[in-house]
Design a protein around this motif. Structure first.
Motif, PDB file in Angstrom:
ATOM      1  N   THR B  37       1.028  -1.394  -0.071  1.00 42.74           N
ATOM      2  CA  THR B  37      -0.025   0.101   0.086  1.00 42.74           C
ATOM      3  C   THR B  37       0.696   1.426   0.104  1.00 42.74           C
ATOM      4  OG1 THR B  37      -0.200  -0.031   2.364  1.00 42.74           O
ATOM      5  CG2 THR B  37      -1.898  -0.757   1.158  1.00 42.74           C
ATOM      6  N   ARG B  38       2.053   1.234   0.451  1.00 43.93           N
ATOM      7  CA  ARG B  38       2.690   2.341   0.299  1.00 43.93           C
ATOM      8  C   ARG B  38       3.637   2.742  -0.881  1.00 43.93           C
ATOM      9  NH1 ARG B  38       6.031   1.879   6.059  1.00 43.93           N
ATOM     10  NH2 ARG B  38       6.373  -0.043   5.275  1.00 43.93           N
ATOM     11  N   ASP B  71     -12.708   1.419   0.680  1.00 42.98           N
ATOM     12  CA  ASP B  71     -11.969   1.706  -0.183  1.00 42.98           C
ATOM     13  C   ASP B  71     -12.016   0.532  -1.313  1.00 42.98           C
ATOM     14  OD1 ASP B  71      -9.059   2.232  -1.425  1.00 42.98           O
ATOM     15  OD2 ASP B  71      -8.586   0.099  -0.409  1.00 42.98           O
ATOM     16  N   ARG B  72     -12.589  -0.859  -0.908  1.00 45.41           N
ATOM     17  CA  ARG B  72     -12.921  -1.712  -1.714  1.00 45.41           C
ATOM     18  C   ARG B  72     -13.967  -1.134  -2.610  1.00 45.41           C
ATOM     19  NH1 ARG B  72     -12.474  -7.225  -2.231  1.00 45.41           N
ATOM     20  NH2 ARG B  72     -14.402  -8.086  -3.023  1.00 45.41           N
ATOM     21  N   LEU B  73     -15.012  -0.686  -2.406  1.00 45.77           N
ATOM     22  CA  LEU B  73     -16.001  -0.264  -3.259  1.00 45.77           C
ATOM     23  C   LEU B  73     -15.548   0.705  -4.183  1.00 45.77           C
ATOM     24  CD1 LEU B  73     -19.018  -0.298  -4.370  1.00 45.77           C
ATOM     25  CD2 LEU B  73     -19.648   1.312  -2.451  1.00 45.77           C
ATOM     26  N   ALA B  74     -14.755   1.966  -3.570  1.00 48.53           N
ATOM     27  CA  ALA B  74     -13.922   2.805  -4.477  1.00 48.53           C
ATOM     28  C   ALA B  74     -13.043   2.269  -5.630  1.00 48.53           C
ATOM     29  CB  ALA B  74     -13.066   3.718  -3.554  1.00 48.53           C
ATOM     30  N   ARG B  75     -12.472   1.114  -5.507  1.00 43.45           N
ATOM     31  CA  ARG B  75     -11.507   0.435  -6.307  1.00 43.45           C
ATOM     32  C   ARG B  75     -12.429  -0.236  -7.371  1.00 43.45           C
ATOM     33  NH1 ARG B  75      -6.163  -2.716  -4.252  1.00 43.45           N
ATOM     34  NH2 ARG B  75      -5.820  -2.679  -6.598  1.00 43.45           N
ATOM     35  N   GLN B  76     -13.526  -0.937  -6.892  1.00 43.96           N
ATOM     36  CA  GLN B  76     -14.622  -1.655  -8.014  1.00 43.96           C
ATOM     37  C   GLN B  76     -15.066  -0.404  -8.967  1.00 43.96           C
ATOM     38  OE1 GLN B  76     -16.788  -2.943  -4.557  1.00 43.96           O
ATOM     39  NE2 GLN B  76     -15.964  -5.322  -5.249  1.00 43.96           N
ATOM     40  N   PHE B 172      -7.426  -5.514 -15.078  1.00 42.86           N
ATOM     41  CA  PHE B 172      -8.129  -6.387 -14.060  1.00 42.86           C
ATOM     42  C   PHE B 172      -7.096  -6.144 -12.624  1.00 42.86           C
ATOM     43  CE2 PHE B 172      -8.923  -9.715 -17.151  1.00 42.86           C
ATOM     44  CZ  PHE B 172     -10.318  -9.331 -17.456  1.00 42.86           C
ATOM     45  N   GLY B 173      -6.178  -5.521 -12.811  1.00 47.71           N
ATOM     46  CA  GLY B 173      -5.441  -4.983 -11.480  1.00 47.71           C
ATOM     47  C   GLY B 173      -5.994  -3.787 -10.910  1.00 47.71           C
ATOM     48  N   LEU B 174      -7.060  -3.099 -11.470  1.00 45.39           N
ATOM     49  CA  LEU B 174      -7.755  -1.919 -10.907  1.00 45.39           C
ATOM     50  C   LEU B 174      -8.564  -2.606  -9.629  1.00 45.39           C
ATOM     51  CD1 LEU B 174      -8.801  -0.030 -14.160  1.00 45.39           C
ATOM     52  CD2 LEU B 174      -7.062   0.424 -12.753  1.00 45.39           C
ATOM     53  N   LEU B 175      -8.883  -3.750  -9.815  1.00 44.21           N
ATOM     54  CA  LEU B 175      -9.999  -4.299  -8.891  1.00 44.21           C
ATOM     55  C   LEU B 175      -9.128  -4.577  -7.546  1.00 44.21           C
ATOM     56  CD1 LEU B 175     -11.706  -6.742 -11.248  1.00 44.21           C
ATOM     57  CD2 LEU B 175     -12.901  -4.918  -9.887  1.00 44.21           C
ATOM     58  N   PRO B 176     -10.070  -4.989  -6.458  1.00 45.13           N
ATOM     59  CA  PRO B 176      -9.415  -5.506  -5.236  1.00 45.13           C
ATOM     60  C   PRO B 176      -8.756  -6.981  -5.431  1.00 45.13           C
ATOM     61  CG  PRO B 176     -11.717  -4.605  -5.016  1.00 45.13           C
ATOM     62  CD  PRO B 176     -11.465  -4.413  -6.435  1.00 45.13           C
ATOM     63  N   PRO B 177      -7.667  -7.181  -4.893  1.00 44.81           N
ATOM     64  CA  PRO B 177      -7.030  -8.612  -5.633  1.00 44.81           C
ATOM     65  C   PRO B 177      -7.675  -9.878  -5.868  1.00 44.81           C
ATOM     66  CG  PRO B 177      -5.964  -7.294  -3.648  1.00 44.81           C
ATOM     67  CD  PRO B 177      -7.095  -6.510  -3.841  1.00 44.81           C
ATOM     68  N   ASP B 178      -8.715 -10.116  -4.777  1.00 43.93           N
ATOM     69  CA  ASP B 178      -9.359 -11.282  -4.762  1.00 43.93           C
ATOM     70  C   ASP B 178     -10.321 -11.236  -6.292  1.00 43.93           C
ATOM     71  OD1 ASP B 178     -10.836  -9.301  -3.315  1.00 43.93           O
ATOM     72  OD2 ASP B 178     -12.714 -10.745  -3.280  1.00 43.93           O
ATOM     73  N   GLN B 179     -10.850  -9.981  -6.418  1.00 44.24           N
ATOM     74  CA  GLN B 179     -11.771  -9.991  -7.957  1.00 44.24           C
ATOM     75  C   GLN B 179     -10.726  -9.901  -8.906  1.00 44.24           C
ATOM     76  OE1 GLN B 179     -14.461  -6.891  -7.286  1.00 44.24           O
ATOM     77  NE2 GLN B 179     -16.100  -8.481  -7.363  1.00 44.24           N
TER      78      GLN B 179
END
Lengths: 264, 264
Positions: B37-38, B71-76, B172-179
């Motif tokens: 994250t950093r 943050d998860r929703l923002a990435r989605q 696909f890398g824009l998404l949360p890692p599991d998705q």
């Protein structure tokens, strides 16, 4: 043919869940089901009797045997070719980059993508995601005949469902009868907005144009002079499908107001 | 981090199902999974170590805790906004009525509609229709970066998969890692064309442009000088997904030849 009694005293007298409404759905099913293969005016051939217009045979119509596989596939292909027209039905929303009007086919694809990405945010997961997708793939086909109705055009919305129901008869009627019934039932479910799947599908159908509007400086809202309160009122049912999405949408709307792209 | 051994002696040395190919997929997964994250140059941060370019911390990166829901929703949403660009990727196929070029978003919607209409004709029903739909909703996203490759452009097809794999990493890398992992796995499954679901999805992806071509007097084939034998050779794998659809397509192609719209 025996008509099952779906009359229920607890239903409202008018509107989407009245007995009258359910009677209309039933009539549509009957119109599709016992399709007479020899009668050209089959749409009049309700309850399995010959059309009054045609009158080529006077008695009860014997249900036609299952059509051969080739005929079935041919009907399905006719439907697939007909719905190519959805790509020519343009909406009020514009695309984020080119700013040209979005069409219904692109919109429907985008909704499907949103569903598989955001299904976890539905109020009542786990959803039957396949049924949500089927509803959204089909939900705008009626606009091939009825045209797009802008979400804030209250005049056009008055007879929207009636116009679209006629379109549904014609378009789903191109399919083999069992599929016509299945797809029509999915469209009715979407319109009724009672099941968790339909509520989430409807939420996504409202969320996506808001998202595009907010990312295009409120283009469609500005052009039609729509202000914040109307946006909030018109889209509040997003919360029935997903309170998380509605919270996100409200924040997005306030940001768009703050940026001067949506009138108060 | 322990790397599971996916080496299999029965795999080919090169190409889509070689050990090298699977190693590349695994590396992609590792690149996505332990996102730091950093570290801004996180794409270089393979195996959980800091990027060589950034170098702000030298040791093993502690996996970041699950990001909060917001943050998860923002990435989605970032992903959902990014893929709006699919509506601007135009193909060689033209629409049946207006004869303008079709775009990838419309094409993807049409494929989904064809799947829910024709799934019964798959060679191995019942299919997992939801997985077929997910594959088709996602299958062309890579073209946002890699562009559309015409099915008969053998030169562009030579490095098509490599270009598209890089695009898949980014998009696909824009998404949360599991998705990101889930969607990438669906795209890999579609590309590999080994499962009944992927075979049927690929069949529909080839059938739809043929159908549009045959209904537009062979427009794209005529423009690019494509003759019958190339059409038959390029699309023969439709039969792996559905022999019924391939039989229909062959008849349709012969009819188009007979009408003088496809060269022999």
């Amino acid at each position: 043919m025996r008509v099952p009694d779906r009359t229920r005293p607890d239903r409202p007298r008018r509107g989407p869940h009245s007995n009258r409404h359910h009677a209309d759905i039933l009539l549509t099913e009957l119109r599709i089901r016992p399709r007479c293969t020899r009668c050209p005016a089959w749409r009049g051939c309700v309850f399995g009797f010959a059309s009054a217009a045609g009158g080529r045979f006077g008695g009860r119509v014997t249900p036609s045997p299952t059509p051969p596989a080739a005929d079935r596939l041919a009907r399905q292909i006719r439907f697939i070719v007909e719905v190519d027209k959805l790509k020519e039905i343009f909406r009020q929303t514009v695309l984020i980059n080119s700013r040209r009007a979005e069409n219904d086919a692109e919109h429907s694809w985008h909704l499907c993508l949103i569903v598989i990405t955001l299904a976890e945010h539905a109020n009542r997961p786990p959803l039957d995601v396949l049924r949500v997708l089927k509803m959204l793939i089909l939900h705008d086909l009626v606009e091939i005949d009825a045209g797009d109705t802008f979400a804030y055009d209250t005049k056009a919305m008055a007879d929207q469902h009636a116009r679209e129901a006629v379109a549904a008869d014609r378009i789903f009627g191109l399919l083999p009868p069992d599929q016509a019934r299945e797809f029509r039932a999915l469209w009715d479910e979407f319109e009724a907005r009672l099941t968790p799947e339909a509520k989430f599908a409807a939420a996504v159908d409202r969320f996506q144009p808001m998202l595009l509007n907010c990312r295009t400086e409120g283009a469609a809202w500005q052009r039609h002079g729509v202000a914040r309160d109307r946006v909030l009122a018109r889209n509040a049912h997003v919360a029935e499908g997903s309170t998380a999405l509605w919270a996100y949408a409200q924040k997005m709307i306030e940001d768009t107001v703050a940026a001067g792209h949506l009138a108060v």
